[in-house]
Design a protein around this motif. Structure first.
Motif, mmCIF file in Angstrom:
data_model
loop_
_atom_site.group_PDB
_atom_site.id
_atom_site.type_symbol
_atom_site.label_atom_id
_atom_site.label_comp_id
_atom_site.label_asym_id
_atom_site.label_seq_id
_atom_site.Cartn_x
_atom_site.Cartn_y
_atom_site.Cartn_z
ATOM 1 N N SER A 89 37.533 36.685 35.483
ATOM 2 C CA SER A 89 37.806 37.167 36.839
ATOM 3 C C SER A 89 38.347 38.586 36.763
ATOM 4 O O SER A 89 38.996 38.963 35.801
ATOM 5 C CB SER A 89 38.838 36.250 37.501
ATOM 6 O OG SER A 89 39.471 36.920 38.574
ATOM 7 N N GLY A 90 38.053 39.362 37.795
ATOM 8 C CA GLY A 90 38.584 40.718 37.857
ATOM 9 C C GLY A 90 39.759 40.815 38.822
ATOM 10 O O GLY A 90 40.244 41.903 39.103
ATOM 11 N N THR A 91 40.203 39.680 39.349
ATOM 12 C CA THR A 91 41.314 39.718 40.304
ATOM 13 C C THR A 91 42.442 38.755 39.938
ATOM 14 O O THR A 91 43.520 38.848 40.480
ATOM 15 C CB THR A 91 40.844 39.339 41.731
ATOM 16 O OG1 THR A 91 40.359 38.003 41.708
ATOM 17 C CG2 THR A 91 39.758 40.273 42.234
ATOM 18 N N ARG B 110 32.274 34.236 33.196
ATOM 19 C CA ARG B 110 32.799 35.597 33.211
ATOM 20 C C ARG B 110 34.302 35.582 33.473
ATOM 21 O O ARG B 110 34.805 34.654 34.105
ATOM 22 C CB ARG B 110 32.094 36.457 34.275
ATOM 23 C CG ARG B 110 32.293 35.967 35.686
ATOM 24 C CD ARG B 110 31.655 36.886 36.722
ATOM 25 N NE ARG B 110 32.495 38.023 37.042
ATOM 26 C CZ ARG B 110 33.510 38.017 37.896
ATOM 27 N NH1 ARG B 110 33.853 36.915 38.533
ATOM 28 N NH2 ARG B 110 34.196 39.119 38.127
ATOM 29 N N THR C 27 37.583 43.873 40.107
ATOM 30 C CA THR C 27 36.529 43.495 41.045
ATOM 31 C C THR C 27 36.791 44.094 42.429
ATOM 32 O O THR C 27 35.861 44.437 43.149
ATOM 33 C CB THR C 27 36.446 41.958 41.198
ATOM 34 O OG1 THR C 27 36.541 41.364 39.919
ATOM 35 C CG2 THR C 27 35.157 41.539 41.849
ATOM 36 N N LYS D 13 42.850 48.142 47.647
ATOM 37 C CA LYS D 13 41.383 48.243 47.685
ATOM 38 C C LYS D 13 41.009 49.658 48.125
ATOM 39 O O LYS D 13 41.594 50.185 49.071
ATOM 40 C CB LYS D 13 40.805 47.246 48.692
ATOM 41 C CG LYS D 13 40.983 45.777 48.296
ATOM 42 C CD LYS D 13 40.278 44.839 49.277
ATOM 43 C CE LYS D 13 40.464 43.380 48.838
ATOM 44 N NZ LYS D 13 39.802 42.417 49.740
ATOM 45 N N LYS E 224 32.685 42.324 52.781
ATOM 46 C CA LYS E 224 32.647 41.010 53.393
ATOM 47 C C LYS E 224 33.577 40.991 54.593
ATOM 48 O O LYS E 224 34.566 41.724 54.638
ATOM 49 C CB LYS E 224 32.994 39.935 52.390
ATOM 50 C CG LYS E 224 34.330 40.068 51.710
ATOM 51 C CD LYS E 224 34.356 39.104 50.539
ATOM 52 C CE LYS E 224 35.218 39.585 49.428
ATOM 53 N NZ LYS E 224 36.574 39.090 49.434
HETATM 54 O O1 LIG Z 1 40.154 39.271 46.819
HETATM 55 P P1 LIG Z 1 38.999 39.337 47.726
HETATM 56 O O2 LIG Z 1 38.947 38.301 48.805
HETATM 57 O O3 LIG Z 1 38.722 40.722 48.173
HETATM 58 O O4 LIG Z 1 37.773 39.037 46.762
HETATM 59 C C1 LIG Z 1 37.572 39.801 45.613
HETATM 60 O O5 LIG Z 1 37.523 38.939 44.518
HETATM 61 C C2 LIG Z 1 36.420 38.062 44.451
HETATM 62 C C3 LIG Z 1 36.576 37.319 43.158
HETATM 63 O O6 LIG Z 1 36.463 38.233 42.109
HETATM 64 P P2 LIG Z 1 36.743 37.780 40.645
HETATM 65 O O7 LIG Z 1 35.803 36.659 40.377
HETATM 66 O O8 LIG Z 1 36.491 38.963 39.780
HETATM 67 O O9 LIG Z 1 38.178 37.312 40.635
HETATM 68 C C4 LIG Z 1 35.113 38.833 44.507
HETATM 69 O O10 LIG Z 1 34.061 37.943 44.458
HETATM 70 C C5 LIG Z 1 35.128 39.677 45.756
HETATM 71 O O11 LIG Z 1 33.948 40.392 45.903
HETATM 72 C C6 LIG Z 1 36.301 40.596 45.724
HETATM 73 O O12 LIG Z 1 36.344 41.386 46.882
#
Ligand SMILES: O=P([O-])(O)O[C@H]1O[C@H](COP(=O)(O)O)[C@@H](O)[C@H](O)[C@H]1O
Ligand SMILES: [Mg+2]
Length: 568
Positions: free
Chosen positions: A523-525, A521, A54, A167, A417
């Motif tokens: 998470s991508g993080t 879904r 993400t 990033k 953001k």
């Molecule tokens: O880590 P940050 O604050 O940059 O936040 C990151 O992760 C969030 C959660 O993503 P996911 O649901 O895939 O875990 C996203 O919504 C965001 O846009 C992304 O920049």
């Protein structure tokens, strides 16, 4: 097994960092010695190269391709450098590209930033390094301001202390549309990943010993000045701003100094920062997770707010691109959901924007209230996939947000953001309300009166074993719930097939006859499956309290159903 051991040996041989070399040698020795745990650990470290998720690359710090370490960062930087070279040549502008590099205060961040500068410089690009640990939005701003072809921010944002991340932004001559200065989306991620995969060894990647430029304070001063003046002229609002008491916490991250400078420049002088969390600390000692979304993370800020009788609490995540807002609701300090803040800011921006072709944008997993706000103000509305990399590139956007506490109130400055500019707008709003004898809680009720109660919530499951994530998704897809909070499900959409015109993404969308909506879904993080819940209840007459109570009751039932469906 043989193959795995050989891969590990080759990786150790090629790893430029003594610490991770030794770490992996230890795991390898234990695995060869018959330890099943060490073998599993080794398998996980070699499951593949970290993938763009993400928000770029993100993972545990440690040795191996599926971890964050110098060997992985050098390869990633080399892949990005190669991509820049190729993209510029294809555009008929061969030659050096420009890249800005920022870093937070996590373990390894500074080294990873220096490695990136060394690789970029040796590849012939102009590398500009931010002078010290700074928030992600400053990097995103600098990428646009300096017309850079790429930007890199070394950060794992709100993840646990054991993680780090990378990033990646594109702009300058490479991305010239609305996505200029936003984080990468397909096909760029795949193109960069292919070039990373083509790198045979770290040893083969040239690294310069010097030759990059460390930027001065000018870029930060510019950011502070531009953001501080977003709310317009100071003179007419100085008194009310000075009379607004704000509690701040950067949650041990890098946002503290910048947000204080911005708020002070904008006339907010009554600031109280949580001392224990004010300075950057990569171990985040006072919180379990440095994520304002996690339970307990902003407790110290709330306690300070009670003791100083504050008007507002602002908590940024550690790289300060998120902004959590807490306010007094029914006599208790309460953190507002990202959707509530999104609707409040959306309504505020919309009411200052003339009707026409401008657009309010939010991600598909965020509240549907923003669409109602946009249409009431004669503005367009766009839904995007999850992640600011998508929201940030929306054409004609004047405001964008996502439920995960991410807001873009000044797309002309930052195409990502920004937890600092969002905080400023929120503080301005609160000071205006206070002057009129009102509160944020009143403004939330105004929104309900105008559009109905849109109540959102999230249920998430965290997994130690990553394989359980696709398994959970597959199980849900195979037997989705037939009712939600007692109402029959009328739409079940596998989002991987594309959904409402959006590119395919792993996810399940459910809608009930009652209007309740759930999206699930991975998470991508983080190693999590997330479910985003929404119930919508119209307000009849002026009975806001009644509508809120009805929404809360439905939400409780919905949460129970989703918890069961996720098997947690
Ligand atoms: O880590 P940050 O604050 O940059 O936040 C990151 O992760 C969030 C959660 O993503 P996911 O649901 O895939 O875990 C996203 O919504 C965001 O846009 C992304 O920049
Ligand atoms: Mg963040």
């Amino acid at each position: 097994m043989e193959e795995l051991l050989a891969k590990a040996e080759a990786w150790i041989e090629d790893d430029p960092d003594g610490v991770t070399r030794e770490e992996l040698a230890g795991v390898l020795e234990a695995a060869v010695g018959g330890s099943a745990d060490a073998l599993a650990d080794l398998e996980d470290r070699f499951r593949g190269f970290l993938e763009f998720g993400t928000a770029g690359l993100r993972g545990r710090i440690g040795a191996g391709p599926n971890r964050m370490n110098r060997a992985v960062v050098i390869r990633a930087a080399a892949g990005l450098a190669r991509f820049m070279t190729d993209a510029l040549a294809e555009l008929g502008a061969p030659g050096p590209g420009r890249v800005v590099i920022g870093y937070d205060a996590r373990h390894g961040s500074h080294d990873f930033a220096l490695d990136t500068a060394a690789v970029m410089t040796a590849a012939g690009h102009e590398a500009l390094l931010l002078p010290r640990t700074l928030p992600t939005p400053v990097l995103a701003f600098a990428t646009r301001l300096l017309d850079a072809d790429a930007g890199v921010m070394v950060t794992a944002s709100h993840n646990p202390p054991q993680d780090n991340g990378y990033k990646v932004y594109l702009g300058g001559r490479i991305v010239t549309d609305e996505g200029q200065g936003a984080q990468i989306v397909p096909p760029y991620d795949a193109e960069i990943a292919a070039r990373i995969a083509a790198i045979r060894s770290v040893e083969s990647v040239p690294r310069a010993a010097d030759g990059w430029q460390v930027l001065g304070e000018g870029v930060i001063d510019d950011y502070v000045a531009r953001v501080a003046t977003l709310g317009g002229d100071l003179a007419p609002v100085a008194a009310r701003r000075a009379a607004t008491r704000i509690v701040l916490t950067p949650l041990h991250g890098v946002g503290g100094e910048t947000i204080e400078r911005v708020l002070r420049s904008a006339g907010f002088t009554d600031l109280h920062t949580v001392v224990e969390q004010a300075e950057p600390d990569p171990d985040f000692p006072t919180v379990d997770f440095p994520n304002p979304e996690e339970k307990g993370a902003i407790d110290l800020a709330l306690a300070l707010a009670s003791s100083v009788e504050a008007d507002l609490v602002i908590a940024n995540d550690p790289d300060a691109d998120r902004c959590a807002v807490a306010t007094m609701v029914d006599g208790r300090w309460t953190m507002l959901h990202g959707d509530v803040v999104g609707s409040l800011l959306g309504e505020r921006v919309a009411s200052m924007t003339p009707a026409g072709s401008h657009v309010l944008a939010n991600s598909i997993v965020s509240s549907q209230q923003l669409g109602a706000i946009a249409s009431a103000h004669g503005l367009g509305h766009a839904n995007t996939l999850t992640g600011f990399k998508w929201i940030g590139r929306t054409p004609r956007m004047v405001f964008g947000y996502e439920e995960a506490l991410g807001y873009c109130v000044a797309p002309e400055l930052v195409r990502d953001k920004d937890g600092i500019s969002a905080a400023l707008l929120m503080a301005d709003f609160v000071s205006e309300l206070k002057e009129a004898g009102r509160s944020l809680s009143d403004a939330i009720d105004d929104l309900a009166r105008a559009y109905g109660v849109y109540l959102t919530s999230q249920v998430s499951a965290r997994y130690a074993d990553l394989a359980e994530i696709p398994a959970t998704m597959a199980r849900l897809m195979a037997s989705p719930p037939a009712t939600l909070a007692g109402s029959p499900v009328v739409a079940t959409d596998d989002m991987s097939q594309g959904f409402r015109g959006l590119p395919g993404t792993t996810g399940l969308h459910l809608a009930a006859e009652s209007g309740a909506r759930v999206i699930v879904r991975p998470s991508g993080t983080e190693p999590k499956v997330k479910a985003y819940l929404e119930v919508v209840v119209p307000v009849s007459g002026d009975d806001v309290a009644g509508a809120k109570a009805a929404a809360a009751e439905t939400m409780e039932a919905l949460r129970a159903d989703v918890t069961t469906a996720l098997g947690i």
